[in-house]
Design a protein around this motif. Structure first.
Motif, PDB file in Angstrom:
ATOM      1  N   VAL A 401       0.891  -1.146   0.061  1.00 15.86           N
ATOM      2  CA  VAL A 401      -0.049   0.040  -0.021  1.00 15.86           C
ATOM      3  C   VAL A 401       0.954   1.071  -0.098  1.00 15.86           C
ATOM      4  CG1 VAL A 401      -1.725   1.315   1.276  1.00 15.86           C
ATOM      5  CG2 VAL A 401      -2.023  -0.897   0.884  1.00 15.86           C
ATOM      6  N   LEU A 402       1.810   1.304   0.764  1.00 16.72           N
ATOM      7  CA  LEU A 402       2.801   2.431   0.857  1.00 16.72           C
ATOM      8  C   LEU A 402       3.510   2.824  -0.532  1.00 16.72           C
ATOM      9  CD1 LEU A 402       4.155   4.698   2.479  1.00 16.72           C
ATOM     10  CD2 LEU A 402       5.919   3.485   3.435  1.00 16.72           C
ATOM     11  N   ASN A 403       3.819   1.499  -1.208  1.00 16.18           N
ATOM     12  CA  ASN A 403       4.464   1.667  -2.421  1.00 16.18           C
ATOM     13  C   ASN A 403       3.618   2.380  -3.420  1.00 16.18           C
ATOM     14  OD1 ASN A 403       7.257   0.535  -3.173  1.00 16.18           O
ATOM     15  ND2 ASN A 403       6.612  -0.929  -1.807  1.00 16.18           N
ATOM     16  N   LEU A 404       2.323   1.888  -3.320  1.00 21.08           N
ATOM     17  CA  LEU A 404       1.400   2.560  -4.383  1.00 21.08           C
ATOM     18  C   LEU A 404       0.975   3.580  -3.991  1.00 21.08           C
ATOM     19  CD1 LEU A 404      -0.730  -0.886  -4.551  1.00 21.08           C
ATOM     20  CD2 LEU A 404       0.999   0.128  -6.409  1.00 21.08           C
ATOM     21  N   MET A 405       1.155   4.217  -2.694  1.00 24.16           N
ATOM     22  CA  MET A 405       0.649   5.416  -2.381  1.00 24.16           C
ATOM     23  C   MET A 405       1.647   6.723  -2.895  1.00 24.16           C
ATOM     24  SD  MET A 405      -2.296   5.616  -0.957  1.00 24.16           S
ATOM     25  CE  MET A 405      -2.392   3.974  -2.233  1.00 24.16           C
ATOM     26  N   ILE A 406       3.057   6.062  -2.870  1.00 19.00           N
ATOM     27  CA  ILE A 406       3.937   6.567  -3.448  1.00 19.00           C
ATOM     28  C   ILE A 406       3.833   7.063  -4.861  1.00 19.00           C
ATOM     29  CG2 ILE A 406       6.548   6.713  -3.581  1.00 19.00           C
ATOM     30  CD1 ILE A 406       6.951   5.545  -1.041  1.00 19.00           C
ATOM     31  N   GLY A 407       3.190   5.934  -5.419  1.00 16.66           N
ATOM     32  CA  GLY A 407       3.133   5.796  -6.957  1.00 16.66           C
ATOM     33  C   GLY A 407       2.099   7.018  -7.490  1.00 16.66           C
ATOM     34  N   LEU A 408       1.254   7.160  -6.303  1.00 12.33           N
ATOM     35  CA  LEU A 408       0.148   8.570  -6.670  1.00 12.33           C
ATOM     36  C   LEU A 408       0.782   9.864  -7.037  1.00 12.33           C
ATOM     37  CD1 LEU A 408      -2.632   7.643  -4.062  1.00 12.33           C
ATOM     38  CD2 LEU A 408      -2.835   7.457  -6.504  1.00 12.33           C
ATOM     39  N   LEU A 409       2.148  10.025  -6.500  1.00 12.49           N
ATOM     40  CA  LEU A 409       2.838  11.137  -6.685  1.00 12.49           C
ATOM     41  C   LEU A 409       3.856  11.333  -8.081  1.00 12.49           C
ATOM     42  CD1 LEU A 409       3.963  11.654  -2.729  1.00 12.49           C
ATOM     43  CD2 LEU A 409       1.591  12.290  -3.889  1.00 12.49           C
ATOM     44  N   LEU A 417      -1.327  13.962  -8.013  1.00  5.22           N
ATOM     45  CA  LEU A 417      -0.562  15.133  -8.953  1.00  5.22           C
ATOM     46  C   LEU A 417      -1.790  15.910  -9.684  1.00  5.22           C
ATOM     47  CD1 LEU A 417       2.475  13.489 -10.614  1.00  5.22           C
ATOM     48  CD2 LEU A 417       2.323  15.224  -8.860  1.00  5.22           C
ATOM     49  N   PHE A 418      -2.610  15.178 -10.247  1.00  6.90           N
ATOM     50  CA  PHE A 418      -3.690  15.727 -11.110  1.00  6.90           C
ATOM     51  C   PHE A 418      -4.590  16.585 -10.168  1.00  6.90           C
ATOM     52  CE2 PHE A 418      -2.704  12.434 -13.870  1.00  6.90           C
ATOM     53  CZ  PHE A 418      -2.367  13.132 -15.043  1.00  6.90           C
ATOM     54  N   VAL A 419      -4.843  16.108  -9.012  1.00  3.29           N
ATOM     55  CA  VAL A 419      -5.954  16.858  -8.176  1.00  3.29           C
ATOM     56  C   VAL A 419      -5.268  18.051  -7.583  1.00  3.29           C
ATOM     57  CG1 VAL A 419      -6.890  16.888  -6.026  1.00  3.29           C
ATOM     58  CG2 VAL A 419      -7.096  14.848  -7.563  1.00  3.29           C
ATOM     59  N   LEU A 420      -4.152  18.144  -7.208  1.00  2.00           N
ATOM     60  CA  LEU A 420      -3.296  19.247  -6.746  1.00  2.00           C
ATOM     61  C   LEU A 420      -2.782  20.333  -7.775  1.00  2.00           C
ATOM     62  CD1 LEU A 420      -1.105  17.516  -3.779  1.00  2.00           C
ATOM     63  CD2 LEU A 420      -3.312  18.708  -3.694  1.00  2.00           C
ATOM     64  N   ALA A 421      -2.485  19.826  -8.762  1.00  5.70           N
ATOM     65  CA  ALA A 421      -2.110  20.789  -9.791  1.00  5.70           C
ATOM     66  C   ALA A 421      -3.310  21.803 -10.284  1.00  5.70           C
ATOM     67  CB  ALA A 421      -1.977  20.062 -11.162  1.00  5.70           C
ATOM     68  N   ARG A 422      -4.686  21.109 -10.257  1.00  6.72           N
ATOM     69  CA  ARG A 422      -5.840  21.847 -10.353  1.00  6.72           C
ATOM     70  C   ARG A 422      -6.351  22.730  -9.181  1.00  6.72           C
ATOM     71  NH1 ARG A 422      -9.004  17.969 -10.964  1.00  6.72           N
ATOM     72  NH2 ARG A 422     -10.029  17.825  -8.652  1.00  6.72           N
ATOM     73  N   VAL A 423      -6.160  22.158  -8.114  1.00  5.15           N
ATOM     74  CA  VAL A 423      -6.393  22.999  -6.696  1.00  5.15           C
ATOM     75  C   VAL A 423      -5.432  24.182  -6.729  1.00  5.15           C
ATOM     76  CG1 VAL A 423      -6.191  23.010  -4.109  1.00  5.15           C
ATOM     77  CG2 VAL A 423      -7.197  21.336  -5.461  1.00  5.15           C
ATOM     78  N   ALA A 424      -4.044  23.969  -6.948  1.00  4.10           N
ATOM     79  CA  ALA A 424      -3.010  24.938  -6.753  1.00  4.10           C
ATOM     80  C   ALA A 424      -2.916  25.757  -7.895  1.00  4.10           C
ATOM     81  CB  ALA A 424      -1.735  24.536  -6.283  1.00  4.10           C
TER      82      ALA A 424
END
Length: 464
Positions: A401-409, A417-424
């Motif tokens: 799970v931790l590996n895949l959470m790092i993959g979300l970045l 990445l997509f969510v925060l790019a839109r928010v910021a």
């Protein structure tokens, strides 16, 4: 042939769930050994599971918390506790994510809900958008590590492992991750000579510490009443909850009752009051009580919208699980998993080397696949090898799970990445660069969790 069909579909840009189900159907049609109806039968059977009922309810609980203004209360509480430190809003960001992780169970909910408030506040206080995005993205990974956790529910179902044990396994690693992130914030604050963002207030700090003290003392007091004095467990819990509401009303605490959510969930599961699935329902009831009755911030119109959003998210998750069920079954039936296991075991018999290779594979897969899809594909392949080499399945679940959470970045498919790019309002490229320094504490935590399993297994072994 199955692998070829799947790779062709993926290279064609087809969504991973459809690629898995389509590859399975194409293989069955081309081989002629099985009726096509097997695809539907296995997909329906894959989601006909009591533990999977926790998925929609945890999603609903997180959405209710997000829409009932509770994220603002969590932010204000974290502000009172650590906002006066150097780089204060960075510390608030991490601490807020720790608390919100105990309610939502997903990194996306954390990034989209609490992250919106945090990034806006940090930019207003002069922090660069890159730093705000970096710390928000890194702290969002705590969502699925600190219980409750949707990826743990999926992994527990796929691996036939106790979901309660997985939840407990995430407590200490989550605390370690949070500590390393706060140390990273302190490093940047020292390097850039940042001061405090808010004036130190002894009264606000004392109130926040009192709030934290109640959260710690309440379960201990309840345990003493039940275990030492033999009071009825259910009656004691209801009396204790009533006392919490009275204390909250008298002292007008900021986020006492929301912070109690993970305490109630973990306490209920470890004492046998309810299963993880029932705990997810309890979390929804708790969120509704707070939103409708206590804080009065949730309306019926908002509730309907939250339910519709939950249905949309749940359908996506469960369709991936259903498609992965037939794909995983086909991988096993065609001998792919056995061939991979024999190849790996022929290459090494060392658990240490296997975990290193598995980490590299999962980090790579996490860059391309959504965590639910990655878990459902990788568990049938990697878990049998891990078990043969003596790796505890609970420990391996946390590593995965931790590996895949790092993959979300990571690009190209990192959803955070997509969510925060839109928010910021940042470009995807600048968002990616902003996150790079935060991979250091995340990868360091991954190394410790991988090779010091006692950190993961200490709490589960106490209760399971």
């Amino acid at each position: 042939m199955l692998k070829i069909f799947f790779l062709v579909f993926m290279m064609g840009g087809i969504p991973v769930a459809i690629a898995m189900a389509g590859a399975s159907l194409a293989y069955i049609l081309s081989s002629g050994n099985l009726p096509p109806f097997v695809v539907i039968h296995r997909m329906v059977g894959g989601i006909d599971s009591f533990p999977l009922l926790a998925v929609p309810f945890f999603i609903l609980a997180g959405n209710l918390m997000n829409n009932a203004g509770i994220t603002t209360r969590i932010y204000n509480f974290a502000l009172s506790l650590v906002g006066w430190m150097k780089g204060g809003l960075g510390h608030v960001n991490v601490l807020g994510s720790v608390i919100f992780a105990g309610m939502s169970g997903t990194a996306i909910a954390d990034a989209a809900g609490l992250g919106t408030i945090e990034i806006k506040a940090m930019k207003e206080h002069g922090y660069s958008a890159e730093f705000a995005v970096g710390v928000t993205a890194a702290s969002a990974t705590l969502g699925p590590i600190i219980p409750p956790s949707l990826p743990f529910v999926i992994y527990g179902m796929m691996a036939n492992v106790s979901i309660g044990a997985l939840f407990l396994a995430g407590v200490l690693p989550g605390a370690m991750l949070a500590l390393l992130m706060m140390i990273t914030v302190a490093y940047f604050a020292h390097k850039n000579k940042w001061g405090a963002d808010f004036k130190f207030s002894s009264s606000r700090l004392a109130k926040a510490l009192a709030e934290l003290g109640v959260v710690i003392v309440w379960p201990l007091l309840l345990w003493v009443v039940v275990a030492r004095f033999g009071a009825p467990a259910q009656l004691s819990v209801f009396a204790g909850l009533a006392l919490l509401f009275v204390i909250d009303r008298i002292f007008k605490f900021e986020a006492l009752l929301p912070i109690m959510t993970p305490v109630l969930l973990i306490g209920g599961m470890t004492t046998g009051l309810f299963t993880p699935t029932e705990g997810a329902i309890a979390a929804c009831v708790w969120a509704m009580i707070l939103g409708f009755a206590w804080y009065g911030t949730l309306s019926w119109k908002m509730f309907v919208k939250v339910c519709l959003d939950t249905i949309e998210t749940t359908s996506t998750v469960l369709f991936i699980v259903a498609a992965a069920s037939i794909f995983g079954w086909m991988l096993t039936a065609t001998g792919v998993t056995t061939d991979i296991a024999n190849w790996v075991l022929g290459f090494t018999q060392s658990a240490w080397v296997f975990l290193l290779l598995a980490n590299l594979l999962m980090l790579f897969v996490g860059c391309f696949l959504e965590p639910t899809a990655a878990i459902t594909i990788l568990v049938p392949i990697l878990l049998p090898i891990a078990t043969q080499l003596g790796v505890d399945p609970v420990h391996f679940g946390l590593v995965m799970v931790l590996n895949l959470m790092i993959g979300l970045l990571h690009p190209p498919m990192g959803l955070v990445l997509f969510v925060l790019a839109r928010v910021a309002n940042l470009s995807f490229e600048r968002t990616t660069m902003a996150i790079l320094p935060w991979l250091v504490p995340l990868l360091l935590s991954l190394a410790v969790i991988t090779y010091v399993p006692s950190i993961v297994l200490w709490l589960p072994k106490m209760f399971f």
